[in-house]
Design a protein around this motif. Structure first.
Motif, PDB file in Angstrom:
ATOM      1  N   ARG A 123     -16.621 -12.389 -27.981  1.00 37.47           N
ATOM      2  CA  ARG A 123     -16.779 -11.826 -29.322  1.00 37.47           C
ATOM      3  C   ARG A 123     -16.833 -12.923 -30.396  1.00 37.47           C
ATOM      4  O   ARG A 123     -17.262 -12.688 -31.526  1.00 37.47           O
ATOM      5  N   GLY A 124     -16.401 -14.145 -30.024  1.00 37.51           N
ATOM      6  CA  GLY A 124     -16.244 -15.206 -31.007  1.00 37.51           C
ATOM      7  C   GLY A 124     -14.981 -15.050 -31.812  1.00 37.51           C
ATOM      8  O   GLY A 124     -14.873 -15.546 -32.939  1.00 37.51           O
ATOM      9  N   ALA A 125     -14.002 -14.333 -31.243  1.00 34.83           N
ATOM     10  CA  ALA A 125     -12.739 -14.077 -31.939  1.00 34.83           C
ATOM     11  C   ALA A 125     -11.739 -15.184 -31.669  1.00 34.83           C
ATOM     12  O   ALA A 125     -11.763 -15.827 -30.611  1.00 34.83           O
TER      13      ALA A 125
ATOM     14  N   ASP B 201      -9.245  -4.583 -24.273  1.00 35.93           N
ATOM     15  CA  ASP B 201     -10.339  -3.734 -24.742  1.00 35.93           C
ATOM     16  C   ASP B 201     -10.472  -3.811 -26.257  1.00 35.93           C
ATOM     17  O   ASP B 201     -11.591  -3.837 -26.794  1.00 35.93           O
ATOM     18  N   ALA B 202      -9.341  -3.865 -26.963  1.00 39.98           N
ATOM     19  CA  ALA B 202      -9.365  -3.916 -28.429  1.00 39.98           C
ATOM     20  C   ALA B 202      -9.997  -5.204 -28.934  1.00 39.98           C
ATOM     21  O   ALA B 202     -10.578  -5.241 -30.028  1.00 39.98           O
ATOM     22  N   ALA B 203      -9.897  -6.273 -28.145  1.00 43.61           N
ATOM     23  CA  ALA B 203     -10.448  -7.559 -28.567  1.00 43.61           C
ATOM     24  C   ALA B 203     -11.958  -7.516 -28.737  1.00 43.61           C
ATOM     25  O   ALA B 203     -12.540  -8.325 -29.471  1.00 43.61           O
ATOM     26  N   ALA B 204     -12.609  -6.552 -28.090  1.00 44.64           N
ATOM     27  CA  ALA B 204     -14.067  -6.457 -28.172  1.00 44.64           C
ATOM     28  C   ALA B 204     -14.561  -6.182 -29.584  1.00 44.64           C
ATOM     29  O   ALA B 204     -15.719  -6.463 -29.903  1.00 44.64           O
TER      30      ALA B 204
ATOM     31  N   GLY C  80      -6.458 -20.431 -22.467  1.00 42.56           N
ATOM     32  CA  GLY C  80      -7.571 -20.066 -23.333  1.00 42.56           C
ATOM     33  C   GLY C  80      -7.231 -19.735 -24.767  1.00 42.56           C
ATOM     34  O   GLY C  80      -8.133 -19.408 -25.552  1.00 42.56           O
ATOM     35  N   ALA C  81      -5.963 -19.807 -25.156  1.00 38.34           N
ATOM     36  CA  ALA C  81      -5.587 -19.507 -26.536  1.00 38.34           C
ATOM     37  C   ALA C  81      -6.088 -20.596 -27.485  1.00 38.34           C
ATOM     38  O   ALA C  81      -6.194 -21.768 -27.110  1.00 38.34           O
ATOM     39  N   ASP C  82      -6.377 -20.209 -28.721  1.00 40.12           N
ATOM     40  CA  ASP C  82      -6.766 -21.171 -29.756  1.00 40.12           C
ATOM     41  C   ASP C  82      -5.548 -21.728 -30.480  1.00 40.12           C
ATOM     42  O   ASP C  82      -5.521 -22.907 -30.839  1.00 40.12           O
TER      43      ASP C  82
END
Length: 367
Positions: free
Chosen positions: A164-166, A131-134, A186-188
């Motif tokens: 979010r493009g985060a 939720d915080a990632a939003a 999915g990690a960058d």
């Protein structure tokens, strides 16, 4: 047969194995060089020891192979790797989400060095982080968390970050690349302390960053060059040597952890046990979906600090030590370091002892 179909020990061994060249050593020596002979055309691969080293490249190739990455960069410690990834990912005005229930030194670094330059830092537990990632520009997740061993759903978190493009950075220290591969989820960027399971002998400090994006690898490489947080050539060689046996060691450690967690669940002197491999652990469903192995760490809550000290004192096999991932089974009372846990909370890092010996020793020491 592609490398991802091999077992862990074969993967570990192949990752460090050089191309077979007649007359060359099977295990290449360390190259402890600070300076190199330069050519006339300025096309040298190695020029100065802070910029590159042949032993680093062998190690980084192995780390990239294990993480399923296109590139990896070695650092002098896990904290050096994490701070490099944060430094290239954050800018003033950005929002950074950190694990509130992860390694406490990362939160301290953010509070003391990122907040003062204008980065907004939000701390979120493993249950809150999606939720915080939003509202984030950068998210650092640790899974399983240290020391409570909660598990973050990385696929769901990566989806939230992409929306979010985060940028998503995942600390893979507790799981190791033999337990999970965050880049495939999915990690960058992946960061980790190789001091722990990959080294496994409590005798060196090292860390690394891995990614499948050349631009991120280049940015982190530049950060390492300018900040100078490099890994010594001898330490790189020792770590490369250790990686060859990492699969074998990690298999025994995970087996011991599963057996120990199962035994501790029914012991009257133990108030609570956390291990993602237990079927009734709250983290098990997500862990089973994204992890290949459940790791070497078991968290157990005893009556109080005295009970933890007594456990180690009565044991013939346990050692009291911080850090984890070593060949020796160790116990760390985490309240000592300021973690938000009970005084009797013990993080047990399982080693490579024979399982029956370890269980019998701990059961006797518990009384």
């Amino acid at each position: 047969m592609s490398s991802h179909n091999y077992g862990d020990s074969t993967r570990s061994l192949k990752a460090v194995s050089a191309q077979a060249i007649p007359g060359q050593p099977v295990s290449p020596p360390a190259v402890p060089a600070a300076t190199y002979h330069l050519s006339d055309d300025d096309a040298d691969l190695d020029t100065y020891g802070r910029a590159s080293n042949p032993t680093w490249r062998r190690l980084e190739s192995a780390l990239a192979e294990l993480e399923g990455a296109s590139g990896a960069l070695a650092f002098g410690s896990g904290m050096a790797a994490i701070t490099a990834a944060l430094n290239v990912s954050t800018k003033p005005g950005m929002v950074l989400v950190l694990p509130a229930d992860g390694y406490y030194q990362v939160r301290r670094y953010a509070a003391e060095y990122l907040v003062p330059v204008g980065v907004t830092v939000i701390e979120a537990t493993s249950s809150q982080i999606i939720d915080a990632a939003a509202g984030a520009d950068v998210v650092l997740a640790e899974t399983p968390t240290n020391p409570k061993l909660d598990v973050v759903d990385l696929r769901a978190l990566a989806t939230a970050c992409r929306g979010r493009g985060a940028r998503l950075i995942v600390d893979n220290t507790t799981a190791t690349p033999l337990g999970q591969q965050p880049l495939s989820l999915g990690a960058d960027l992946v960061v980790a302390s190789a001091t722990k399971g990959l080294s496994g002998h409590s005798d060196l400090l090292a860390g690394y960053v891995a990614a499948n994006r050349p631009d991120l690898i280049a940015a982190v490489d530049r950060q390492r060059l300018l900040a100078g947080a490099i890994l010594g050539a001898f330490e790189a060689w020792l770590l490369l040597r250790s990686v060859a046996s990492a699969g074998l060691r990690f298999e025994r450690q995970c087996h011991n952890a599963q057996a120990l967690a199962t035994m501790l669940q029914s012991h009257p002197g133990v108030r609570a046990v956390r291990y993602p491999g237990l079927a009734d652990d709250p983290a098990h469903p997500v862990a089973a979906a994204q992890m290949r192995r459940f790791g070497a760490l078991v968290s157990a809550e005893l009556a109080d600090a005295t009970a933890v000290h007594a456990l180690v004192r009565r044991s013939e096999l346990l050692i009291a030590a911080t850090s984890f991932g070593s060949v020796h089974t160790s116990v760390d009372r985490r309240a000592r370091w300021g973690d938000a846990v009970a005084d009797g909370f013990a993080r047990i890092s399982c080693g490579i002892e024979d399982t029956d010996d370890l269980l019998a020793d701990i059961e006797r020491a518990l009384g």
